[in-house]
Design a protein around this motif. Structure first.
Motif, PDB file in Angstrom:
ATOM      1  N   GLN A 166      24.232  -2.823  23.805  1.00  4.95           N
ATOM      2  CA  GLN A 166      23.675  -1.797  24.683  1.00  4.95           C
ATOM      3  C   GLN A 166      22.565  -2.330  25.579  1.00  4.95           C
ATOM      4  OE1 GLN A 166      22.553   1.211  21.793  1.00  4.95           O
ATOM      5  NE2 GLN A 166      24.391   2.400  22.279  1.00  4.95           N
ATOM      6  N   GLY A 167      21.870  -3.365  25.129  1.00  6.40           N
ATOM      7  CA  GLY A 167      20.772  -3.915  25.915  1.00  6.40           C
ATOM      8  C   GLY A 167      19.682  -4.465  25.011  1.00  6.40           C
ATOM      9  N   ILE A 168      18.451  -4.393  25.484  1.00  2.00           N
ATOM     10  CA  ILE A 168      17.292  -4.906  24.747  1.00  2.00           C
ATOM     11  C   ILE A 168      16.395  -3.730  24.375  1.00  2.00           C
ATOM     12  CG2 ILE A 168      15.271  -6.414  24.838  1.00  2.00           C
ATOM     13  CD1 ILE A 168      16.708  -8.092  26.918  1.00  2.00           C
ATOM     14  N   SER A 169      16.052  -3.611  23.098  1.00  2.00           N
ATOM     15  CA  SER A 169      15.175  -2.541  22.640  1.00  2.00           C
ATOM     16  C   SER A 169      13.828  -3.118  22.240  1.00  2.00           C
ATOM     17  CB  SER A 169      15.796  -1.791  21.459  1.00  2.00           C
ATOM     18  OG  SER A 169      16.016  -2.668  20.372  1.00  2.00           O
ATOM     19  N   LEU A 170      12.776  -2.387  22.574  1.00  2.00           N
ATOM     20  CA  LEU A 170      11.402  -2.785  22.274  1.00  2.00           C
ATOM     21  C   LEU A 170      10.765  -1.706  21.405  1.00  2.00           C
ATOM     22  CD1 LEU A 170      10.300  -3.786  25.907  1.00  2.00           C
ATOM     23  CD2 LEU A 170      11.298  -5.282  24.172  1.00  2.00           C
ATOM     24  N   SER A 171      10.196  -2.096  20.282  1.00  2.00           N
ATOM     25  CA  SER A 171       9.531  -1.139  19.410  1.00  2.00           C
ATOM     26  C   SER A 171       8.327  -1.805  18.748  1.00  2.00           C
ATOM     27  CB  SER A 171      10.490  -0.603  18.341  1.00  2.00           C
ATOM     28  OG  SER A 171      10.756  -1.591  17.368  1.00  2.00           O
ATOM     29  N   GLN A 172       7.455  -0.969  18.178  1.00  2.00           N
ATOM     30  CA  GLN A 172       6.278  -1.456  17.448  1.00  2.00           C
ATOM     31  C   GLN A 172       6.235  -0.810  16.064  1.00  2.00           C
ATOM     32  OE1 GLN A 172       3.801  -0.503  21.069  1.00  2.00           O
ATOM     33  NE2 GLN A 172       2.643  -2.273  20.386  1.00  2.00           N
ATOM     34  N   ARG A 173       7.393  -0.733  15.425  1.00  2.00           N
ATOM     35  CA  ARG A 173       7.505  -0.041  14.142  1.00  2.00           C
ATOM     36  C   ARG A 173       6.579  -0.634  13.087  1.00  2.00           C
ATOM     37  NH1 ARG A 173      10.397  -0.371   9.388  1.00  2.00           N
ATOM     38  NH2 ARG A 173      10.978   1.664   8.475  1.00  2.00           N
ATOM     39  N   LYS A 174       6.556  -1.941  12.971  1.00  2.00           N
ATOM     40  CA  LYS A 174       5.707  -2.599  11.969  1.00  2.00           C
ATOM     41  C   LYS A 174       4.237  -2.293  12.241  1.00  2.00           C
ATOM     42  CE  LYS A 174       4.873  -7.142   9.873  1.00  2.00           C
ATOM     43  NZ  LYS A 174       3.427  -7.235  10.151  1.00  2.00           N
ATOM     44  N   PHE A 175       3.849  -2.301  13.486  1.00  2.00           N
ATOM     45  CA  PHE A 175       2.468  -2.021  13.860  1.00  2.00           C
ATOM     46  C   PHE A 175       2.108  -0.575  13.518  1.00  2.00           C
ATOM     47  CE2 PHE A 175      -0.838  -1.445  17.310  1.00  2.00           C
ATOM     48  CZ  PHE A 175      -1.784  -2.233  16.683  1.00  2.00           C
ATOM     49  N   VAL A 176       3.047   0.358  13.769  1.00  2.00           N
ATOM     50  CA  VAL A 176       2.822   1.772  13.447  1.00  2.00           C
ATOM     51  C   VAL A 176       2.619   1.947  11.946  1.00  2.00           C
ATOM     52  CG1 VAL A 176       3.890   4.056  13.385  1.00  2.00           C
ATOM     53  CG2 VAL A 176       4.043   2.675  15.445  1.00  2.00           C
ATOM     54  N   LEU A 177       3.476   1.322  11.142  1.00  2.00           N
ATOM     55  CA  LEU A 177       3.375   1.445   9.690  1.00  2.00           C
ATOM     56  C   LEU A 177       2.061   0.859   9.174  1.00  2.00           C
ATOM     57  CD1 LEU A 177       7.053   0.556   8.663  1.00  2.00           C
ATOM     58  CD2 LEU A 177       6.002   2.822   8.893  1.00  2.00           C
ATOM     59  N   GLU A 178       1.586  -0.203   9.801  1.00  2.00           N
ATOM     60  CA  GLU A 178       0.298  -0.784   9.407  1.00  2.00           C
ATOM     61  C   GLU A 178      -0.846   0.182   9.698  1.00  2.00           C
ATOM     62  OE1 GLU A 178       0.078  -4.432  11.539  1.00  2.00           O
ATOM     63  OE2 GLU A 178       1.428  -5.520  10.185  1.00  2.00           O
ATOM     64  N   ILE A 179      -0.781   0.882  10.841  1.00  2.00           N
ATOM     65  CA  ILE A 179      -1.818   1.858  11.177  1.00  2.00           C
ATOM     66  C   ILE A 179      -1.812   3.014  10.177  1.00  2.00           C
ATOM     67  CG2 ILE A 179      -2.561   3.546  12.902  1.00  2.00           C
ATOM     68  CD1 ILE A 179      -1.519   1.702  15.063  1.00  2.00           C
ATOM     69  N   ILE A 180      -0.626   3.518   9.846  1.00  2.00           N
ATOM     70  CA  ILE A 180      -0.502   4.625   8.893  1.00  2.00           C
ATOM     71  C   ILE A 180      -1.098   4.235   7.539  1.00  2.00           C
ATOM     72  CG2 ILE A 180       1.128   6.077   7.623  1.00  2.00           C
ATOM     73  CD1 ILE A 180       2.999   5.840  10.051  1.00  2.00           C
ATOM     74  N   LEU A 181      -0.805   3.032   7.090  1.00  3.71           N
ATOM     75  CA  LEU A 181      -1.324   2.553   5.812  1.00  3.71           C
ATOM     76  C   LEU A 181      -2.837   2.369   5.872  1.00  3.71           C
ATOM     77  CD1 LEU A 181      -0.571   1.542   2.961  1.00  3.71           C
ATOM     78  CD2 LEU A 181      -0.349  -0.753   3.940  1.00  3.71           C
ATOM     79  N   GLU A 182      -3.337   1.859   6.993  1.00  2.00           N
ATOM     80  CA  GLU A 182      -4.767   1.568   7.124  1.00  2.00           C
ATOM     81  C   GLU A 182      -5.621   2.833   7.088  1.00  2.00           C
ATOM     82  OE1 GLU A 182      -7.727  -0.327  10.501  1.00  2.00           O
ATOM     83  OE2 GLU A 182      -5.719  -1.160  10.262  1.00  2.00           O
ATOM     84  N   VAL A 183      -5.138   3.923   7.703  1.00  2.08           N
ATOM     85  CA  VAL A 183      -5.930   5.156   7.738  1.00  2.08           C
ATOM     86  C   VAL A 183      -5.662   6.036   6.518  1.00  2.08           C
ATOM     87  CG1 VAL A 183      -6.053   5.141  10.243  1.00  2.08           C
ATOM     88  CG2 VAL A 183      -4.200   6.384   9.131  1.00  2.08           C
ATOM     89  N   GLY A 184      -4.781   5.597   5.622  1.00  2.00           N
ATOM     90  CA  GLY A 184      -4.545   6.314   4.383  1.00  2.00           C
ATOM     91  C   GLY A 184      -3.695   7.557   4.508  1.00  2.00           C
ATOM     92  N   LEU A 185      -2.729   7.554   5.435  1.00  2.00           N
ATOM     93  CA  LEU A 185      -1.881   8.725   5.641  1.00  2.00           C
ATOM     94  C   LEU A 185      -0.426   8.461   5.241  1.00  2.00           C
ATOM     95  CD1 LEU A 185      -3.235  10.063   9.073  1.00  2.00           C
ATOM     96  CD2 LEU A 185      -3.682  10.955   6.778  1.00  2.00           C
ATOM     97  N   SER A 186      -0.223   7.520   4.330  1.00  2.00           N
ATOM     98  CA  SER A 186       1.148   7.188   3.917  1.00  2.00           C
ATOM     99  C   SER A 186       1.844   8.361   3.236  1.00  2.00           C
ATOM    100  CB  SER A 186       1.134   5.983   2.973  1.00  2.00           C
ATOM    101  OG  SER A 186       0.598   4.848   3.618  1.00  2.00           O
ATOM    102  N   GLY A 187       1.077   9.192   2.542  1.00  2.00           N
ATOM    103  CA  GLY A 187       1.678  10.305   1.824  1.00  2.00           C
ATOM    104  C   GLY A 187       1.581  11.637   2.531  1.00  2.00           C
ATOM    105  N   CYS A 188       1.147  11.644   3.784  1.00  2.00           N
ATOM    106  CA  CYS A 188       0.956  12.905   4.502  1.00  2.00           C
ATOM    107  C   CYS A 188       2.285  13.432   5.050  1.00  2.00           C
ATOM    108  CB  CYS A 188      -0.047  12.726   5.641  1.00  2.00           C
ATOM    109  SG  CYS A 188       0.629  11.899   7.087  1.00  2.00           S
TER     110      CYS A 188
END
Length: 232
Positions: A40-62
């Motif tokens: 289909q083409g080239i996809s760009l995402s920052q999924r790993k970065f998003v998950l790191e932010i969620i873990l850092e602010v303590g909202l993994s279980g929200c």
């Protein structure tokens, strides 16, 4: 970049003799941006970065939210509303807010859906209040529901450029300045987008719309020049 493989290899060889570079091949992960290629083409995402932010602010279980900011919310500075410190106190240590918003700003490189709220939050880096931090955490809760949302640069492209722009008239409660928003697509691929506060106060909504169109036109001219340099 180019379509002449011989010239590209020659340039790589020259750079290697001068700087001792290493050819890592097609990019897969670069500065926090995940790059995936498919039919289909080239996809760009920052999924790993998003998950790191969620873990850092303590909202993994929200529980995730469906929108990044409540409709018609108006965030203000500490000196504007006359609120008491008990109602909405200034954060004693603004570092955590500044760090979080800085990361959200970087996320807008692949997530135009949070551009509006991040533009709003970035105005309060000097003296953030508790309401500002709560709004920033709501963005993180929204990202938790769509961490893998990505930008697709489609392989099929008709090379027609399309631009959309709009203005939110006098939306800033402190300066009464309007907000400009635009996005530009090449075929079905989103190339450029931005949301920012206008430099002057518009006296009418029509004036604000013209400012938005002028800003969009400047971006179109720049992109056309860039595409021209690439031989398109």
């Amino acid at each position: 970049m180019g379509n002449d493989e011989v010239a590209i290899k020659s340039l790589k060889k020259y750079l290697h003799t001068t700087f001792h570079i290493k050819d890592l091949g097609a990019p897969k992960y670069f500065l926090g941006i995940e790059i995936a290629r498919s039919h289909q083409g080239i996809s760009l995402s920052q999924r790993k970065f998003v998950l790191e932010i969620i873990l850092e602010v303590g909202l993994s279980g929200c529980r995730p939210t469906v929108i990044p900011i409540e409709q018609n919310i108006r965030l203000t500075t500490a000196d504007h509303t006359g609120e008491t410190s008990q109602d909405d106190p200034i954060l004693q240590d603004p570092t955590s807010y500044q760090k979080l918003v800085g990361k959200l700003i970087y996320l807008t490189m692949t997530k135009p859906d949070i551009s509006y709220v991040v533009q709003n939050l970035s105005q309060f880096m000097h003296k953030p209040k508790e309401s500002h931090m709560n709004a920033a955490l709501k963005v993180v809760k929204y990202l938790k529901g769509c961490p893998g949302l990505m930008i697709l640069l489609s392989r099929r492209c008709n090379m027609e450029m399309t631009a959309y722009c709009d203005a939110d008239y006098a939306t800033c409660p402190m300066s009464r300045r309007s907000i400009t928003g635009f996005c530009i697509k090449l075929g079905d691929s989103l190339l450029s987008w931005k949301i920012e506060k206008q430099a002057t106060v518009s006296l009418t909504s029509a004036e604000a719309e013209y400012w938005a169109m002028a800003k969009t036109t400047c971006e179109i001219v720049w992109i056309r020049g860039l595409l021209g340099d690439l031989g398109i």
